[in-house]
Design an enzyme around this catalytic site. Structure first.
Site, PDB file in Angstrom:
ATOM      1  N   ASP A  33       0.863  -1.177   0.000  1.00  0.00           N
ATOM      2  CA  ASP A  33       0.000   0.000   0.000  1.00  0.00           C
ATOM      3  C   ASP A  33       0.899   1.226   0.000  1.00  0.00           C
ATOM      4  O   ASP A  33       2.085   1.138   0.340  1.00  0.00           O
ATOM      5  CB  ASP A  33      -0.912  -0.012   1.235  1.00  0.00           C
ATOM      6  CG  ASP A  33      -2.033   1.024   1.142  1.00  0.00           C
ATOM      7  OD1 ASP A  33      -2.345   1.466   0.017  1.00  0.00           O
ATOM      8  OD2 ASP A  33      -2.582   1.397   2.189  1.00  0.00           O
ATOM      9  N   GLU A  35       0.950   5.648   0.809  1.00  0.00           N
ATOM     10  CA  GLU A  35       0.335   6.907   1.214  1.00  0.00           C
ATOM     11  C   GLU A  35       1.084   8.013   0.475  1.00  0.00           C
ATOM     12  O   GLU A  35       2.317   7.994   0.426  1.00  0.00           O
ATOM     13  CB  GLU A  35       0.433   7.119   2.735  1.00  0.00           C
ATOM     14  CG  GLU A  35      -0.088   5.953   3.567  1.00  0.00           C
ATOM     15  CD  GLU A  35      -1.573   5.692   3.390  1.00  0.00           C
ATOM     16  OE1 GLU A  35      -2.281   6.574   2.861  1.00  0.00           O
ATOM     17  OE2 GLU A  35      -2.031   4.593   3.785  1.00  0.00           O
ATOM     18  N   ASP A  90      -1.602   3.750  -6.790  1.00  0.00           N
ATOM     19  CA  ASP A  90      -0.409   3.089  -6.260  1.00  0.00           C
ATOM     20  C   ASP A  90       0.563   2.757  -7.391  1.00  0.00           C
ATOM     21  O   ASP A  90       1.779   2.874  -7.227  1.00  0.00           O
ATOM     22  CB  ASP A  90      -0.789   1.803  -5.528  1.00  0.00           C
ATOM     23  CG  ASP A  90      -1.645   2.052  -4.302  1.00  0.00           C
ATOM     24  OD1 ASP A  90      -1.222   2.836  -3.439  1.00  0.00           O
ATOM     25  OD2 ASP A  90      -2.738   1.473  -4.222  1.00  0.00           O
ATOM     26  N   TYR A 156      -2.259   3.564  11.586  1.00  0.00           N
ATOM     27  CA  TYR A 156      -3.214   3.504  10.468  1.00  0.00           C
ATOM     28  C   TYR A 156      -2.563   2.843   9.255  1.00  0.00           C
ATOM     29  O   TYR A 156      -3.135   1.946   8.625  1.00  0.00           O
ATOM     30  CB  TYR A 156      -3.666   4.915  10.131  1.00  0.00           C
ATOM     31  CG  TYR A 156      -4.496   5.052   8.871  1.00  0.00           C
ATOM     32  CD1 TYR A 156      -5.880   4.954   8.904  1.00  0.00           C
ATOM     33  CD2 TYR A 156      -3.877   5.288   7.641  1.00  0.00           C
ATOM     34  CE1 TYR A 156      -6.636   5.091   7.749  1.00  0.00           C
ATOM     35  CE2 TYR A 156      -4.627   5.420   6.484  1.00  0.00           C
ATOM     36  CZ  TYR A 156      -5.999   5.320   6.537  1.00  0.00           C
ATOM     37  OH  TYR A 156      -6.737   5.451   5.384  1.00  0.00           O
ATOM     38  N   ASP A 160      -3.326  -0.997   7.517  1.00  0.00           N
ATOM     39  CA  ASP A 160      -3.716  -1.182   6.116  1.00  0.00           C
ATOM     40  C   ASP A 160      -2.981  -2.363   5.494  1.00  0.00           C
ATOM     41  O   ASP A 160      -3.575  -3.211   4.819  1.00  0.00           O
ATOM     42  CB  ASP A 160      -3.436   0.099   5.317  1.00  0.00           C
ATOM     43  CG  ASP A 160      -4.642   1.026   5.273  1.00  0.00           C
ATOM     44  OD1 ASP A 160      -5.675   0.679   5.869  1.00  0.00           O
ATOM     45  OD2 ASP A 160      -4.547   2.093   4.650  1.00  0.00           O
TER      46      ASP A 160
END
Length: 382
Positions: A33, A35, A90, A156, A160
């Site tokens: 993942d 961010e 992504d 957080y 994920d």
């Protein structure tokens, strides 16, 4: 109840990343993942990259990494499945960081659709449905470029990756059991190929909404504006709409203002654009408006007629019926754009052919039925 967080390791050096990549390359899968921040830039700016294997998570700080080659090799390793969710952005992040894409790619959103769950199912809702975990939404709009990252942000991000790995462990066996794993990998390979294709600036006008309303002379103006906008946005690493709002482009092509005063009266024209880019925009319009007729673009295809749309509906029903038979989301079975392409190329009198973007398992599963449907007479109730 919120499950405990698995062990989390921060990776903030090239040496630590290389060592971790050696470990990850021995695993059957890794969950990935990212961010990032992308408020005013053309390209996403990575703030964090998360990796999980179901037992542990790692958080890579891209602001501290200089050598992404070991990670690029992991992404390209065919023996390690890369698990992501709704990953179009992504893929852009990985392209920016290490100029490659994750293969083979297992998209949990797509896997859920293949198994009959809602199409385009959000990550939080999928985690709730399959893992019975309610994820917090506190950090969805967080500043991932700030340093230090808060403890809440880190948890957080780690969760994920942790839950994404757990989703894979639920979805992958189910997909394998119904024989659709190869279908998913075929679709994600196409997604990766599409993500690697950049829009040609000279063709960017074709993607502007409502461009079909313009005549060829107006399209010539739109073509120049869209090409400039695309090229400049990339060169400056600035978002397209910050440079020139798409909503104003059709109006510009139709009204073709010849002064800054006239430009400022265009609907949705930002005053900043007039101040900083106005002279250039007016000049582009002037040049494009003076092009000879033989250099104008061809008229773009108009929306399908009501009669043609009735045929589209009949073809959609072929896909919907097959989806019901296989307990799949109808939207993943047959894409509307594919059907519209088929109808558009043969309307009204044929001959109809299967469109080029109907490939692989869909062509094998639906091709003959679609051709039979366009050749069949329309019933009175249709």
């Amino acid at each position: 109840m919120t499950p405990p967080l698995v062990q989390t390791t921060m990776i903030d050096s090239d040496a630590a990343l290389e060592q971790a990549c050696r470990r990850w390359s021995t695993l059957p899968f890794v969950a990935l993942d990212t961010e990032f921040v992308r408020t005013e830039t053309f390209l996403p700016i990575a703030g964090l990259v998360q990796v999980g294997d179901g037992q542990q998570t790692w958080l890579i700080d891209p602001l501290k990494i200089h050598d992404w080659q070991p990670f690029a090799q992991l992404l390209e390793n065919p023996a390690v499945v890369k698990v992501l969710h709704a990953c179009s952005e992504d893929l852009e992040v990985f392209r920016c960081l290490c100029d490659t894409a994750p293969v083979p790619l297992f998209d949990t959103q797509l896997a859920a659709a293949f198994l009959g769950m809602d199409y385009s199912m959000g990550y939080s809702r999928l985690v709730q449905a399959l893992l019975d975990i309610e994820l917090p939404k506190d950090e969805t709009r967080s500043d991932w470029l700030q340093r230090p990252l808060s403890a809440t942000q880190l948890e957080y991000a780690a969760r994920d990756a942790q839950h994404l790995a757990e989703l894979y462990q639920v979805l992958a066996p189910r997909l394998q059991a119904c024989g659709r794993t190869d279908w998913l990998f075929e679709d994600t390979a196409q997604q990766i190929e599409a993500s690697c294709t950049e829009v040609e600036p000279e063709l960017a006008y074709q993607q502007v909404k409502q461009a079909w309303r313009l005549n060829p002379q107006q399209l010539a103006v739109l073509r120049e504006l869209a090409a400039w906008r695309e090229s400049e946005a990339r060169r400056r690493n600035q978002s397209r709409n910050r440079l020139l709002r798409e909503r104003s482009m059709i109006d510009l092509a139709q009204r073709q203002p010849d002064s800054l005063q006239a430009l400022a009266r265009i609907e949705d024209m930002h005053p900043r654009t007039v101040r900083h880019e106005g002279a250039r925009i007016v000049e582009l319009i002037r040049q494009a408006a003076g092009l000879p007729r033989d250099s104008w673009p061809a008229q773009l295809a108009q929306p399908l007629s009501a009669d043609a749309n009735r045929l589209v509906k009949r073809l959609r029903q072929v896909g919907e019926q097959k989806a019901r038979e296989l307990c799949m989301a109808a939207e993943v079975m047959l894409r509307r754009k594919t059907i519209e392409n088929m109808v558009r190329e043969g309307w009204p009198n044929g001959p109809y052919q299967l469109p080029g973007d109907l490939v692989g398992w869909r062509r094998e599963l639906l091709g003959e039925q679609l051709l039979a449907e366009v050749d069949s007479p329309v019933s009175e109730s249709a």
